[in-house]
Design a protein around this motif. Structure first.
Motif, PDB file in Angstrom:
ATOM      1  N   PHE A 166       1.652  79.765  18.599  1.00 34.53           N
ATOM      2  CA  PHE A 166       1.493  78.993  20.335  1.00 34.53           C
ATOM      3  C   PHE A 166       1.899  77.671  20.086  1.00 34.53           C
ATOM      4  O   PHE A 166       2.415  76.809  20.907  1.00 34.53           O
ATOM      5  CB  PHE A 166       0.159  79.082  20.896  1.00 34.53           C
ATOM      6  CG  PHE A 166       0.020  80.420  21.424  1.00 34.53           C
ATOM      7  CD1 PHE A 166       0.620  80.761  22.665  1.00 34.53           C
ATOM      8  CD2 PHE A 166      -0.911  81.648  20.759  1.00 34.53           C
ATOM      9  CE1 PHE A 166       0.559  82.254  22.967  1.00 34.53           C
ATOM     10  CE2 PHE A 166      -1.027  82.720  21.223  1.00 34.53           C
ATOM     11  CZ  PHE A 166      -0.514  83.208  22.425  1.00 34.53           C
ATOM     12  N   LEU A 167       1.832  77.074  18.726  1.00 36.59           N
ATOM     13  CA  LEU A 167       2.078  75.790  18.635  1.00 36.59           C
ATOM     14  C   LEU A 167       3.754  75.574  18.628  1.00 36.59           C
ATOM     15  O   LEU A 167       4.489  74.836  19.174  1.00 36.59           O
ATOM     16  CB  LEU A 167       1.808  75.048  17.235  1.00 36.59           C
ATOM     17  CG  LEU A 167       2.201  73.813  16.754  1.00 36.59           C
ATOM     18  CD1 LEU A 167       2.280  72.846  17.789  1.00 36.59           C
ATOM     19  CD2 LEU A 167       1.671  73.308  15.533  1.00 36.59           C
ATOM     20  N   PHE A 170       5.193  75.977  22.022  1.00 34.58           N
ATOM     21  CA  PHE A 170       5.412  74.894  22.849  1.00 34.58           C
ATOM     22  C   PHE A 170       6.687  73.822  22.077  1.00 34.58           C
ATOM     23  O   PHE A 170       7.318  73.152  23.118  1.00 34.58           O
ATOM     24  CB  PHE A 170       4.161  73.992  22.340  1.00 34.58           C
ATOM     25  CG  PHE A 170       3.899  72.144  23.004  1.00 34.58           C
ATOM     26  CD1 PHE A 170       3.892  72.286  24.245  1.00 34.58           C
ATOM     27  CD2 PHE A 170       4.061  71.415  22.246  1.00 34.58           C
ATOM     28  CE1 PHE A 170       4.158  70.884  24.774  1.00 34.58           C
ATOM     29  CE2 PHE A 170       4.215  70.144  22.630  1.00 34.58           C
ATOM     30  CZ  PHE A 170       4.158  69.987  23.991  1.00 34.58           C
ATOM     31  N   TYR A 173       9.551  75.156  23.898  1.00 35.70           N
ATOM     32  CA  TYR A 173       9.945  74.518  25.190  1.00 35.70           C
ATOM     33  C   TYR A 173      10.432  73.133  25.102  1.00 35.70           C
ATOM     34  O   TYR A 173      11.395  72.875  25.776  1.00 35.70           O
ATOM     35  CB  TYR A 173       8.360  74.621  25.766  1.00 35.70           C
ATOM     36  CG  TYR A 173       8.515  73.518  27.173  1.00 35.70           C
ATOM     37  CD1 TYR A 173       9.006  74.382  28.405  1.00 35.70           C
ATOM     38  CD2 TYR A 173       7.904  72.283  27.269  1.00 35.70           C
ATOM     39  CE1 TYR A 173       8.947  73.624  29.665  1.00 35.70           C
ATOM     40  CE2 TYR A 173       8.274  71.616  28.362  1.00 35.70           C
ATOM     41  CZ  TYR A 173       8.350  72.056  29.611  1.00 35.70           C
ATOM     42  OH  TYR A 173       8.466  71.634  30.532  1.00 35.70           O
ATOM     43  N   VAL A 220       7.860  81.045  28.430  1.00 35.81           N
ATOM     44  CA  VAL A 220       8.270  79.821  28.335  1.00 35.81           C
ATOM     45  C   VAL A 220       9.367  79.564  29.150  1.00 35.81           C
ATOM     46  O   VAL A 220       9.447  78.586  29.840  1.00 35.81           O
ATOM     47  CB  VAL A 220       8.355  79.464  26.816  1.00 35.81           C
ATOM     48  CG1 VAL A 220       9.048  78.149  26.447  1.00 35.81           C
ATOM     49  CG2 VAL A 220       6.850  79.637  26.150  1.00 35.81           C
TER      50      VAL A 220
END
Length: 585
Positions: A166-167, A170, A173, A220
């Motif tokens: 999940f990092l 990000f 993104y 995302v």
């Protein structure tokens, strides 16, 4: 600790010295017209010149938002002092180069290979227009973020860590929004990479991981798409509903509408042209001697094709399998026939060489993929490098399928990143002494060649777009009447025709350059040309204004100006030009 400090000192010192040697001429360049255009566009949307509720955050989340925002920030602190723009571009390029080191080490466990790959990206000619047009500098930041994302993403897969994954999502993104016009290919590349991993493992655990990962990446992209105008450029007045219902159709149509007519005509050979674009990322087209550009097919066969084919045979070091040799023979024959005009669209010499090199390299990669298939890390690196290289230039190729981009083209900066990953993995996969000598020798030659062509490209630009000369030429244009009157079309004529200095210093972006030079904002009623016929038509009936998207309207003789470049000095010839036009009646 001292040993490690020395290592990092040498590590950074060599990178700094080599890159500064190459990029030093860039600090003497003036800004291009598109740098001024980006700043104009920033103020157009944020200073209330258009409808819609625009702010810095919303504007940033557009196709050109990052570029224009970076330009505006630098302008806020340093005005139009060009050296600062190129300094920040250089720093971001170094950051992008350094970001390859941990990724290549992760893939190959080979620091030397990672270091060579890092050096290559720092000085490569491929995509060098990204530096030349300084407003493209966010591309370097996006590449650094992409490498960081890939590093964390692979770490997450290694450790089966959802927290790391999940990092990585990000960072994914951030990568997209940092430079969407270069990075919107990344979701497609990741989905294909996930399917490759699923095919390789083929178990329930791999299927679950693929479903989760693809779903998160898709989510995302939905966030990116619905919170900004990515894919539609700047669409003032568009609603969220418009973007969801019709925006994706517009993007799809824009990317494929150019290719479809060619396919309907049966020109399927165009699907081989991406190999030529790939070849131009490897071998700088400017290295081909000028006298080679007029070679006949027979001379090209003996002077170029045959030597390159023999070098390929020496490099591949064939085992029992003859398939790579057969593939190379077939590819050589196809490219030679294409160069000879078999498909009514003959290649020039630069394209001929790029096609050969691109095809040979793909054959080597496929051969290596088969031989190294059991080495999961190496194969992952090859797949990742190929996806990034080819998919990142897919959109510009689809928009112009018959065009083979030159090595310096800004569209090739992300393919240069993919090539860097490929080179690093190839170096890191070499095991025998012979393979190491061959691989490191090859990349050393590439580094030397790219250093030479990058420096030559920037040095030449510094002679035709130097800060001092460009400033003098631009300031030679007076603040004329009607500059800020959009109802009055203006025509500016420059001599001589085809002057490289005039193009770089003045003609490229003339209206916005004048707008900032004399502090007016209504710039799109100004026509500029080095073609005398366009001046005559502007005076007679205004028909030549159509090319500039200016309403067709006869230009008053008092609104026609002309200048002649004599050496590095611009001479006002308006009086003579107006007299010549009056004499035509």
């Amino acid at each position: 600790m001292i040993k490690r400090a020395k290592y990092f000192f040498l590590f950074g010192f060599l990178l700094l010295i080599l890159s500064l040697l190459v990029f030093w001429p860039s600090f003497n360049l003036h800004l291009t017209g598109d740098d001024y255009l980006g700043l104009w566009r920033y103020h157009y949307y944020l200073d209330g010149h258009t409808t819609g509720s625009w702010n810095n955050f919303i504007f940033f989340l557009t196709d050109y938002g990052p570029q224009d925002t970076f330009t505006a920030i630098i302008h806020h602190f340093f005005g139009f002092q060009p050296a600062y723009y190129f300094f920040f571009s250089y720093i971001l390029r170094l950051l992008a180069a350094i970001s390859f080191f941990p990724l290549i080490v992760l893939l190959t466990k080979n620091k030397t290979a990672a270091y060579f790959a890092m050096i290559f990206f720092a000085i490569t000619t491929t995509g060098l227009e990204t530096t030349d047009w300084s407003f493209n500098m966010p591309s370097y930041l996006a590449i650094a973020l992409m490498n960081f994302f890939l590093f964390v993403y692979l770490k997450a897969r290694d450790k089966n860590s959802y927290r790391l994954f999940f990092l990585s999502a990000f960072i994914f993104y951030l990568t997209i929004i940092a430079q969407p016009i270069r990075m919107t290919f990344l979701p497609g590349a990741l989905i294909l990479f996930e399917f490759y991993l699923l095919f390789r493992n083929r178990n329930l655990s791999a299927l679950k991981a693929t479903i989760v990962h693809v779903s998160v990446f898709a989510a995302v992209m939905v966030i990116v798409y619905v919170t900004g105008f990515v894919g539609n450029s700047i669409g003032a007045g568009e609603t969220l509903t418009d973007r969801l219902n019709g925006g994706w159709k517009k993007v799809f149509a824009n990317n494929f509408s150019a290719l479809i007519p060619y396919l309907l005509e049966g020109k399927y050979y165009l699907f081989t042209y991406p190999f030529g674009i790939f070849g131009s990322t490897i071998f700088p087209s400017t290295l081909i001697p000028a006298d080679y550009q007029i070679l006949t097919p027979i001379k090209a066969f003996f002077k170029l094709l045959l030597p390159m084919f023999l070098l390929f045979v020496l490099f591949i070091r064939f085992g029992p399998s003859r398939k790579p040799l057969i593939a190379a023979v077939i590819w050589s024959a196809f490219v030679f026939l294409t160069f000879s005009g078999l498909f009514q669209h003959a290649l020039n010499i630069s394209q001929f060489v790029s096609m050969l090199i691109g095809g040979y390299t793909v054959i080597v990669l496929l051969f290596l993929f088969i031989r190294k298939y059991q080495n999961h890390r190496v194969v992952m690196g090859i797949i990742m490098g190929i996806f990034i290289t080819f998919l990142s230039f897919a959109a510009p190729w689809l928009r112009n399928p018959e065009y083979l981009y030159e090595s310096t083209g800004r569209y090739l900066i992300v393919p240069a990143a993919g090539l860097t990953i490929l080179l690093g993995v190839l170096l890191g996969s070499a095991r025998s002494f012979r393979a190491k000598v061959l691989s490191f020798g090859l990349i050393s030659i590439l580094i030397v060649l790219h250093m030479y062509t990058s420096f030559s490209y920037l040095y030449h630009l510094s002679t035709v777009r130097s800060t001092h000369t460009t400033e003098n030429i631009r300031k030679s244009i007076p603040n004329v009447k009607n500059f800020n009157d959009p109802a009055k079309p203006l025509m500016f004529y420059f001599e001589p025709l085809g002057s490289e200095i005039l193009h770089h210093s003045l003609l490229f972006g003339f209206p916005v350059i004048m707008g900032y030079q004399y502090d007016f904002f209504n710039v799109w009623h100004i026509a500029y040309t080095d073609n005398w016929e366009e001046v005559v038509l502007a005076y007679k009936d205004g028909s030549s204004l159509k090319r500039f998207s200016i309403p067709v309207k006869k230009v008053a003789i008092t609104d026609i100006y002309s200048f002649r470049l004599e050496g590095y000095r611009l001479v006002n010839t308006t009086r003579e030009t107006r007299q010549k036009l009056q004499d035509l009646q």
